[in-house]
Design a protein around this motif. Structure first.
Motif, PDB file in Angstrom:
ATOM      1  N   ILE A   1       0.837  -1.202   0.000  1.00 48.43           N
ATOM      2  CA  ILE A   1       0.000   0.000   0.000  1.00 48.43           C
ATOM      3  C   ILE A   1       0.869   1.249   0.000  1.00 48.43           C
ATOM      4  N   ARG A   2       1.922   1.239   0.804  1.00 54.85           N
ATOM      5  CA  ARG A   2       2.830   2.393   0.855  1.00 54.85           C
ATOM      6  C   ARG A   2       3.568   2.583  -0.469  1.00 54.85           C
ATOM      7  N   GLN A   3       3.904   1.486  -1.125  1.00 54.51           N
ATOM      8  CA  GLN A   3       4.562   1.576  -2.429  1.00 54.51           C
ATOM      9  C   GLN A   3       3.627   2.230  -3.452  1.00 54.51           C
ATOM     10  N   ILE A   4       2.367   1.789  -3.439  1.00 54.50           N
ATOM     11  CA  ILE A   4       1.378   2.378  -4.358  1.00 54.50           C
ATOM     12  C   ILE A   4       1.185   3.853  -4.045  1.00 54.50           C
ATOM     13  N   SER A   5       1.167   4.175  -2.752  1.00 60.44           N
ATOM     14  CA  SER A   5       1.006   5.567  -2.325  1.00 60.44           C
ATOM     15  C   SER A   5       2.130   6.432  -2.864  1.00 60.44           C
ATOM     16  N   ALA A   6       3.371   5.938  -2.739  1.00 60.47           N
ATOM     17  CA  ALA A   6       4.531   6.696  -3.211  1.00 60.47           C
ATOM     18  C   ALA A   6       4.465   6.877  -4.731  1.00 60.47           C
ATOM     19  N   GLU A   7       4.082   5.809  -5.451  1.00 58.57           N
ATOM     20  CA  GLU A   7       3.985   5.883  -6.905  1.00 58.57           C
ATOM     21  C   GLU A   7       2.897   6.869  -7.320  1.00 58.57           C
ATOM     22  N   ASP A   8       1.772   6.845  -6.613  1.00 59.22           N
ATOM     23  CA  ASP A   8       0.679   7.780  -6.898  1.00 59.22           C
ATOM     24  C   ASP A   8       1.131   9.225  -6.699  1.00 59.22           C
ATOM     25  N   ASN A   9       1.843   9.442  -5.596  1.00 59.20           N
ATOM     26  CA  ASN A   9       2.292  10.798  -5.287  1.00 59.20           C
ATOM     27  C   ASN A   9       3.237  11.327  -6.355  1.00 59.20           C
ATOM     28  N   VAL A  10       4.201  10.507  -6.753  1.00 56.04           N
ATOM     29  CA  VAL A  10       5.160  10.928  -7.782  1.00 56.04           C
ATOM     30  C   VAL A  10       4.424  11.214  -9.085  1.00 56.04           C
ATOM     31  N   SER A  11       3.491  10.354  -9.441  1.00 56.26           N
ATOM     32  CA  SER A  11       2.723  10.536 -10.674  1.00 56.26           C
ATOM     33  C   SER A  11       1.917  11.832 -10.637  1.00 56.26           C
ATOM     34  N   ASN A  12       1.258  12.085  -9.501  1.00 56.83           N
ATOM     35  CA  ASN A  12       0.432  13.292  -9.363  1.00 56.83           C
ATOM     36  C   ASN A  12       1.274  14.554  -9.422  1.00 56.83           C
ATOM     37  N   VAL A  13       2.415  14.536  -8.727  1.00 52.48           N
ATOM     38  CA  VAL A  13       3.279  15.717  -8.710  1.00 52.48           C
ATOM     39  C   VAL A  13       3.881  15.954 -10.093  1.00 52.48           C
ATOM     40  N   THR A  14       4.312  14.893 -10.750  1.00 49.74           N
ATOM     41  CA  THR A  14       4.888  15.019 -12.093  1.00 49.74           C
ATOM     42  C   THR A  14       3.871  15.629 -13.059  1.00 49.74           C
ATOM     43  N   ARG A  15       2.625  15.171 -12.947  1.00 51.30           N
ATOM     44  CA  ARG A  15       1.567  15.722 -13.798  1.00 51.30           C
ATOM     45  C   ARG A  15       1.342  17.200 -13.490  1.00 51.30           C
ATOM     46  N   LEU A  16       1.354  17.547 -12.213  1.00 50.32           N
ATOM     47  CA  LEU A  16       1.182  18.938 -11.802  1.00 50.32           C
ATOM     48  C   LEU A  16       2.286  19.823 -12.367  1.00 50.32           C
ATOM     49  N   LEU A  17       3.534  19.380 -12.226  1.00 47.43           N
ATOM     50  CA  LEU A  17       4.660  20.171 -12.705  1.00 47.43           C
ATOM     51  C   LEU A  17       4.606  20.354 -14.224  1.00 47.43           C
ATOM     52  N   GLY A  18       4.176  19.310 -14.916  1.00 45.65           N
ATOM     53  CA  GLY A  18       4.016  19.413 -16.366  1.00 45.65           C
ATOM     54  C   GLY A  18       2.950  20.430 -16.737  1.00 45.65           C
ATOM     55  N   ASP A  19       1.855  20.429 -15.992  1.00 51.27           N
ATOM     56  CA  ASP A  19       0.767  21.388 -16.244  1.00 51.27           C
ATOM     57  C   ASP A  19       1.236  22.823 -16.013  1.00 51.27           C
ATOM     58  N   ILE A  20       2.035  23.024 -14.966  1.00 51.45           N
ATOM     59  CA  ILE A  20       2.545  24.369 -14.671  1.00 51.45           C
ATOM     60  C   ILE A  20       3.462  24.854 -15.793  1.00 51.45           C
ATOM     61  N   GLN A  21       4.336  23.951 -16.260  1.00 50.12           N
ATOM     62  CA  GLN A  21       5.243  24.314 -17.353  1.00 50.12           C
ATOM     63  C   GLN A  21       4.465  24.657 -18.624  1.00 50.12           C
ATOM     64  N   GLN A  22       3.411  23.883 -18.891  1.00 46.66           N
ATOM     65  CA  GLN A  22       2.580  24.153 -20.063  1.00 46.66           C
ATOM     66  C   GLN A  22       1.893  25.510 -19.956  1.00 46.66           C
ATOM     67  N   GLU A  23       1.449  25.848 -18.751  1.00 47.45           N
ATOM     68  CA  GLU A  23       0.769  27.134 -18.565  1.00 47.45           C
ATOM     69  C   GLU A  23       1.743  28.293 -18.746  1.00 47.45           C
ATOM     70  N   ILE A  24       2.969  28.134 -18.249  1.00 46.59           N
ATOM     71  CA  ILE A  24       3.982  29.169 -18.448  1.00 46.59           C
ATOM     72  C   ILE A  24       4.236  29.367 -19.947  1.00 46.59           C
ATOM     73  N   ALA A  25       4.373  28.265 -20.659  1.00 49.86           N
ATOM     74  CA  ALA A  25       4.602  28.342 -22.110  1.00 49.86           C
ATOM     75  C   ALA A  25       3.418  29.001 -22.812  1.00 49.86           C
ATOM     76  N   ARG A  26       2.216  28.674 -22.379  1.00 46.28           N
ATOM     77  CA  ARG A  26       1.006  29.255 -22.987  1.00 46.28           C
ATOM     78  C   ARG A  26       0.966  30.762 -22.782  1.00 46.28           C
ATOM     79  N   GLN A  27       1.307  31.186 -21.565  1.00 43.40           N
ATOM     80  CA  GLN A  27       1.289  32.619 -21.268  1.00 43.40           C
ATOM     81  C   GLN A  27       2.375  33.361 -22.045  1.00 43.40           C
TER      82      GLN A  27
END
Length: 352
Positions: free
Chosen positions: A151-177
């Motif tokens: 369960i903890r392994q899945i939690s860590a993988e979920d967190n990394v995936s969510n944060v990576t997606r967030l950071l990608g979205d932020i970079q895309q928004e900067i590029a868009r602006q």
């Protein structure tokens, strides 16, 4: 299903009359036509007729309006909904700005002005939250005791995936602006090579900043929530619900009977029971937890006392105006759809 064929406004008004909706001839008919030309038939009629319908439509028959129902009443409800959207949006935008300000300040104070694209600044390890781990266990059909490492392994993988997606979205928004030549964003990128978070949050959506907050480390979320005087989990829920409400208001969608997938945690709100909201047989509240009134209750937890009083006063004025325009239904029926009760102004007595 009958095909949708274009009809003139005269034909549409004739159809409404044939279904029992009272629209007088002469100047009243002309006024109705002008309203429909300006506001759109679908928005006014299809959006707000439900409370005025006596017999719903079937595959074989058209709907029938209540005997006294008038077009003016439907338009009054339509206008009321527009006015309360404006009222709600005013205070949601205030809280959105407050939330963005606190998040950017607290994060930058701890991690610096330009570390919002680093994985290490976020929750990327297994969560320590027992509720979240339990949720992961249920989702993956795992035993909370026997499979805790998995369960903890899945939690860590979920967190990394969510944060990576967030950071990608932020970079895309900067590029868009930058592509839009946003003046402030372009200035910081060309002159300094980065955009401070307290500047960036102004171009990120409410939802994206809420996601940013959700992915922070637990200690950081707690610190931010302290600025609002509430539990960090409730703060995320409040912002998620207000973000949804904000989008409905901003896009001019029907608001008065809005419903949320999440519910307020009533035990975290002092004196919530003093609102005397109805409950079902299981003891759960049937109003005020996932409706328009729930947002008003959130306001009691986040707005200043003067702002809350102003909100209540503005809403009260619109409710009185609506009440004077209705005959077929009462304003209380509309309020009920909103989650409001006759004692709704008791929110002024909720203690934070």
């Amino acid at each position: 299903m009958k095909p949708k064929i274009y009809k003139t406004y005269r034909q549409l008004i004739s159809i409404l009359r044939s279904r029992g909706l009272n629209i007088k001839q002469g100047s009243a008919g002309s006024r109705t036509m002008r309203i429909l030309e300006k506001e759109n038939y679908y928005n006014v009629i299809n959006g707000y007729k439900d409370l005025f319908i006596q017999t719903p439509a079937t595959d074989m028959t058209d709907e029938v309006y209540k005997t006294t129902a008038t077009f003016d009443e439907i338009f009054a409800l339509y206008s009321f909904d527009r006015e309360i959207r404006i009222i709600y949006l005013k205070y949601i935008l205030k809280l959105e700005n407050h939330f963005k300000t606190v998040v950017s300040h607290c994060f930058s104070q701890k991690y610096g002005h330009d570390n919002y694209l680093k994985l290490s600044s976020f929750q990327h390890e297994a969560s320590s939250d027992s509720y979240e781990l339990s949720h992961i266990a249920k989702r993956n059909h795992l035993d909370m005791t026997a499979d805790i490492d998995k369960i903890r392994q899945i939690s860590a993988e979920d967190n990394v995936s969510n944060v990576t997606r967030l950071l990608g979205d932020i970079q895309q928004e900067i590029a868009r602006q930058l592509n839009k030549h946003h003046q402030v964003v372009t200035h910081y990128m060309t002159q300094h090579g980065y955009i401070p978070l307290w500047v960036l949050v102004n171009v990120l959506t409410f939802g994206k900043v809420t996601t940013f907050y959700r992915n922070l480390k637990e200690d950081d979320k707690i610190e931010i929530a302290k600025q609002f005087g509430i539990n960090y989990k409730e703060l995320h829920k409040y912002m998620t619900m207000m973000g949804f409400a904000r989008n409905v208001c901003a896009h001019d969608e029907r608001f008065f009977d809005i419903r949320f997938s999440q519910r307020l945690h009533t035990k975290s709100i002092k004196n919530f029971s003093s609102l005397k909201l109805p409950r079902d047989k299981s003891g759960s509240y049937t109003k005020g937890t996932c409706d328009a009134y729930a947002i008003a209750i959130i306001f009691t937890q986040l707005l200043s006392k003067p702002d809350l009083k102003e909100f209540v006063s503005s809403m009260n004025s619109e409710i009185k105006k609506l009440s004077k325009s209705l005959v077929t239904i009462s304003a209380d029926e509309v309020l009920s759809r909103m989650g409001y009760t006759t004692d709704w102004k008791e929110i002024l007595n909720i203690v934070k």
